[in-house]
Design a protein around this motif. Structure first.
Motif, short mmCIF file in Angstrom:
data_model
loop_
_atom_site.label_atom_id
_atom_site.label_comp_id
_atom_site.label_asym_id
_atom_site.label_seq_id
_atom_site.Cartn_x
_atom_site.Cartn_y
_atom_site.Cartn_z
N THR A 1 10.84 -5.50 -24.69
CA THR A 1 10.35 -4.90 -23.45
C THR A 1 10.87 -3.48 -23.32
O THR A 1 12.07 -3.23 -23.49
CB THR A 1 10.81 -5.74 -22.25
OG1 THR A 1 10.33 -7.08 -22.40
CG2 THR A 1 10.31 -5.16 -20.94
N TYR B 1 14.19 -13.14 -22.38
CA TYR B 1 12.79 -13.06 -21.95
C TYR B 1 11.87 -12.75 -23.12
O TYR B 1 10.82 -13.40 -23.32
CB TYR B 1 12.65 -12.01 -20.85
CG TYR B 1 11.22 -11.63 -20.56
CD1 TYR B 1 10.34 -12.52 -19.95
CD2 TYR B 1 10.73 -10.35 -20.91
CE1 TYR B 1 9.02 -12.18 -19.69
CE2 TYR B 1 9.42 -10.01 -20.66
CZ TYR B 1 8.57 -10.92 -20.05
OH TYR B 1 7.26 -10.58 -19.80
N ASP B 2 12.26 -11.76 -23.94
CA ASP B 2 11.41 -11.38 -25.07
C ASP B 2 11.33 -12.49 -26.11
O ASP B 2 10.30 -12.69 -26.77
CB ASP B 2 11.94 -10.09 -25.71
CG ASP B 2 11.65 -8.87 -24.85
OD1 ASP B 2 10.73 -8.93 -24.02
OD2 ASP B 2 12.36 -7.85 -25.00
N LYS C 1 11.49 -15.75 -25.51
CA LYS C 1 10.58 -16.77 -25.00
C LYS C 1 9.13 -16.31 -25.09
O LYS C 1 8.22 -17.10 -25.41
CB LYS C 1 10.95 -17.12 -23.57
CG LYS C 1 12.25 -17.92 -23.46
CD LYS C 1 12.63 -18.23 -22.02
CE LYS C 1 13.90 -19.09 -21.99
NZ LYS C 1 14.36 -19.37 -20.62
N LYS C 2 8.90 -15.02 -24.80
CA LYS C 2 7.54 -14.50 -24.89
C LYS C 2 7.04 -14.53 -26.33
O LYS C 2 5.86 -14.87 -26.59
CB LYS C 2 7.52 -13.07 -24.34
CG LYS C 2 6.12 -12.48 -24.25
CD LYS C 2 6.12 -11.16 -23.49
CE LYS C 2 6.91 -10.10 -24.22
NZ LYS C 2 6.78 -8.76 -23.57
N ARG C 3 7.93 -14.20 -27.29
CA ARG C 3 7.53 -14.23 -28.70
C ARG C 3 7.26 -15.66 -29.15
O ARG C 3 6.27 -15.92 -29.86
CB ARG C 3 8.64 -13.60 -29.56
CG ARG C 3 8.36 -13.62 -31.05
CD ARG C 3 9.46 -12.87 -31.81
NE ARG C 3 10.77 -13.43 -31.52
CZ ARG C 3 11.30 -14.48 -32.16
NH1 ARG C 3 10.59 -15.10 -33.11
NH2 ARG C 3 12.48 -14.92 -31.86
N GLN D 1 6.38 -18.16 -27.25
CA GLN D 1 5.16 -18.64 -26.61
C GLN D 1 3.92 -18.15 -27.36
O GLN D 1 2.94 -18.87 -27.52
CB GLN D 1 5.11 -18.19 -25.15
CG GLN D 1 3.96 -18.79 -24.35
CD GLN D 1 3.82 -18.17 -22.98
OE1 GLN D 1 3.73 -16.94 -22.87
NE2 GLN D 1 3.79 -19.00 -21.94
N GLU E 1 4.61 -21.09 -18.64
CA GLU E 1 4.52 -19.85 -17.88
C GLU E 1 5.62 -19.78 -16.81
O GLU E 1 6.13 -18.70 -16.51
CB GLU E 1 3.14 -19.74 -17.22
CG GLU E 1 2.02 -19.38 -18.15
CD GLU E 1 2.18 -17.98 -18.73
OE1 GLU E 1 2.78 -17.11 -18.04
OE2 GLU E 1 1.73 -17.74 -19.86
N LEU F 1 8.77 -18.62 -18.51
CA LEU F 1 8.66 -17.20 -18.85
C LEU F 1 8.80 -16.34 -17.59
O LEU F 1 9.49 -15.29 -17.62
CB LEU F 1 7.31 -16.95 -19.53
CG LEU F 1 7.15 -15.58 -20.21
CD1 LEU F 1 8.16 -15.44 -21.34
CD2 LEU F 1 5.73 -15.42 -20.75
#
Length: 346
Positions: free
Chosen positions: A27, A161-162, A164-166, A168, A176, A179
């Motif tokens: 991010t 956070y990044d 978990k986003k990766r 996902q 969601e 996240l």
């Protein structure tokens, strides 16, 4: 740490290494936030450096400064001021000369003046410590430490956070809701860190006030020193006038009768040369760096080396221009250089 905590740390480390290798981009952080971090780091480095140099300015002797750092505040320990040490030597010199003589009484005046200078320096140390060093120390150990904590936490939550986003995006079972919660924690820590840095930088008037307090303390110190020195200067001028107007002492003239040579003695036109003994060769022991004690020195602090007038002390090292380290009778310690006379230099 629980299994879930270990797994979370593993995911953050994986995310960090992935970003380092250029396989993923984290991010983005705003340029304004990066500028705040840069200014905060610069302010912290400046305060820490200045704080250390002010302590060195007040207490130049590194050994005594290190010993005082380990002593408790309740012990009442003070830095051994060079002015006080010189005053003690002058007062001892006055006893040797005799205070009834002009030079002896002048040494007394000057020695007492230098003792006062040492007391004024002690007051300067306490003033600067209370109004400059202690506030700097509080800023370093509380405000800056808290800002560092929030920045570190923000970086960790950003990695979480990044990560978990990766995951996902790769089809993992990250919901969601998870996240969104990770993003909210990241933004919360970022806001706390940002507010802390802004408050620090907006309150720089406090650091300016502490520098002003330092300058004011030095001004007062020099005013008091000037008053003491002007007073002793006036007293010494009176002693010069008194000594100059003193009538000379009567001296008994003794006549020396010159021996009349006998008429039978004839002066030798070529007298033998005068005998001059060969200069002694320096022994191996004389090459050992050493000094001779000019006065008695009684140790007042742990690590100091005591000695009596006339003792020969082997020199080990020079701590600074005012203190030496030496060895005497199997004991090693440090002592003021103005108490001894160098015989064989280091």
């Amino acid at each position: 740490m629980s299994v879930g905590g270990l797994k979370k740390q593993y995911n953050k480390i994986t995310q960090f290494m992935t970003e380092k290798m250029g396989k993923d981009e984290g991010t983005r952080i705003e340029e304004e936030y990066k500028e705040l971090e840069k200014r905060t780091d610069g302010t912290q480095k400046a305060i820490e450096t200045i704080d250390g140099k002010i302590k060195e300015f007040l207490c130049p002797n590194p050994t005594a400064r290190m010993k005082m750092a380990f002593k408790s505040k309740s012990s009442g320990a003070t830095y051994p001021q060079t002015e006080s040490n010189l005053g003690d030597i002058m007062l001892k010199g006055a006893e040797l000369v005799g205070e009834e003589y002009p030079f002896g009484s002048a040494l007394t005046y000057t020695g007492e003046a230098f003792k006062q200078l040492g007391d004024i320096k002690d007051a300067l140390d306490l003033n600067v410590k209370a109004n400059v060093i202690d506030p700097f120390h509080l800023l370093i150990t509380k405000d800056l430490k808290e800002i560092h904590h929030h920045r570190k936490k923000m970086n960790g939550r950003r990695l979480d956070y990044d990560a978990k986003k990766r995951r996902q995006g790769k089809g993992s079972n990250i919901t969601e809701e998870e996240l969104t919660l990770a993003l909210e924690k990241f933004e919360e820590s970022k806001e706390l860190a940002e507010n802390g840095m802004e408050n620090l930088l907006d309150s720089d008037v406090e650091q300016v006030s502490q520098l002003q307090a330092f300058v004011e303390a030095l001004m007062e110190y020099h005013r008091q020193c000037t008053d003491v020195l002007e007073s002793v200067h006036s007293s010494l001028q009176d002693k010069i006038t008194e000594a100059s107007n003193r009538p000379p002492r009567e001296r008994i003239q003794r006549s020396m009768r010159k021996k009349i040579p006998d008429s039978d003695d004839e002066e030798d036109p070529n007298p033998p040369p005068a005998y001059s003994p060969p200069a002694p060769k320096p022994s191996a022991a004389s090459k050992q760096p050493c000094c001779k004690a000019s006065f008695d020195f009684e140790p007042e602090n742990e690590g100091e080396l005591g000695f009596c007038e006339g003792d020969i002390i082997n020199l080990v090292s020079e701590i600074d221009e005012n203190w030496l380290e030496g060895e005497l009778n199997g004991s090693t310690g440090y002592f003021p250089s103005n108490y001894v006379e160098i015989v064989v230099p280091l």
